[in-house]
Design a protein around this motif. Structure first.
Motif, PDB file in Angstrom:
ATOM      1  N   VAL A 162       0.842  -1.191   0.000  1.00 48.18           N
ATOM      2  CA  VAL A 162       0.000   0.000   0.000  1.00 48.18           C
ATOM      3  C   VAL A 162       0.879   1.243   0.000  1.00 48.18           C
ATOM      4  O   VAL A 162       2.061   1.191   0.349  1.00 48.18           O
ATOM      5  CB  VAL A 162      -0.943   0.025   1.223  1.00 48.18           C
ATOM      6  N   THR A 196      -1.404   5.063   4.093  1.00 48.44           N
ATOM      7  CA  THR A 196      -2.646   4.293   4.022  1.00 48.44           C
ATOM      8  C   THR A 196      -3.148   3.989   5.430  1.00 48.44           C
ATOM      9  O   THR A 196      -2.366   3.710   6.335  1.00 48.44           O
ATOM     10  CB  THR A 196      -2.420   2.984   3.240  1.00 48.44           C
ATOM     11  N   GLU A 217      -8.408   1.293   4.930  1.00 48.01           N
ATOM     12  CA  GLU A 217      -8.079   1.270   3.497  1.00 48.01           C
ATOM     13  C   GLU A 217      -7.302   0.006   3.135  1.00 48.01           C
ATOM     14  O   GLU A 217      -7.564  -0.614   2.105  1.00 48.01           O
ATOM     15  CB  GLU A 217      -7.257   2.498   3.122  1.00 48.01           C
ATOM     16  N   ARG A 262      -8.347  -2.913   0.500  1.00 51.04           N
ATOM     17  CA  ARG A 262      -7.474  -3.257  -0.632  1.00 51.04           C
ATOM     18  C   ARG A 262      -7.075  -4.726  -0.622  1.00 51.04           C
ATOM     19  O   ARG A 262      -6.758  -5.290  -1.673  1.00 51.04           O
ATOM     20  CB  ARG A 262      -6.205  -2.396  -0.610  1.00 51.04           C
TER      21      ARG A 262
END
Length: 104
Positions: A26, A30, A34, A38
């Motif tokens: 990431v 982040t 989140e 993801r």
């Protein structure tokens, strides 16, 4: 974004019969929520709602907007079926009742 702006984290979720620990690259900055999104973990476990889940990093509860560091493991916690305090109280009451019964 260059690779130096990326960090590696893990997202973990477990049920009694199976678990998943998913490595995710990431962007620096982040958040825990989140990263969980993801990772795709919600697609692997039917009924998992990330928006309503509590999150932690290495066993410590964190806010969904907690910014991650390289190497963090985001843990998604399932809701408790029973309040641990209430379970302990009930257990203590049963023990006390058994003692009183045995004293009679």
């Amino acid at each position: 974004m260059s690779e130096t702006d990326m960090i590696q984290v893990e997202v973990a979720y477990a049920l009694p019969d199976r678990q998943a620990i998913i490595p995710v690259n990431v962007a620096a900055g982040t958040t825990a929520l989140e990263a969980a999104r993801r990772s795709g973990v919600a697609q692997r476990f039917e009924g998992l709602n990330l928006e309503d889940s509590r999150l932690g990093i290495f066993g410590k509860l964190v806010a969904p907007d907690q910014v991650l560091q390289a190497g963090d493991r985001v843990e998604i916690y399932r809701p408790l079926k029973a309040d641990p305090k209430e379970v302990r109280k009930a257990r203590a009451a049963r023990v006390k009742e058994r003692r009183q019964d045995s004293d009679d």
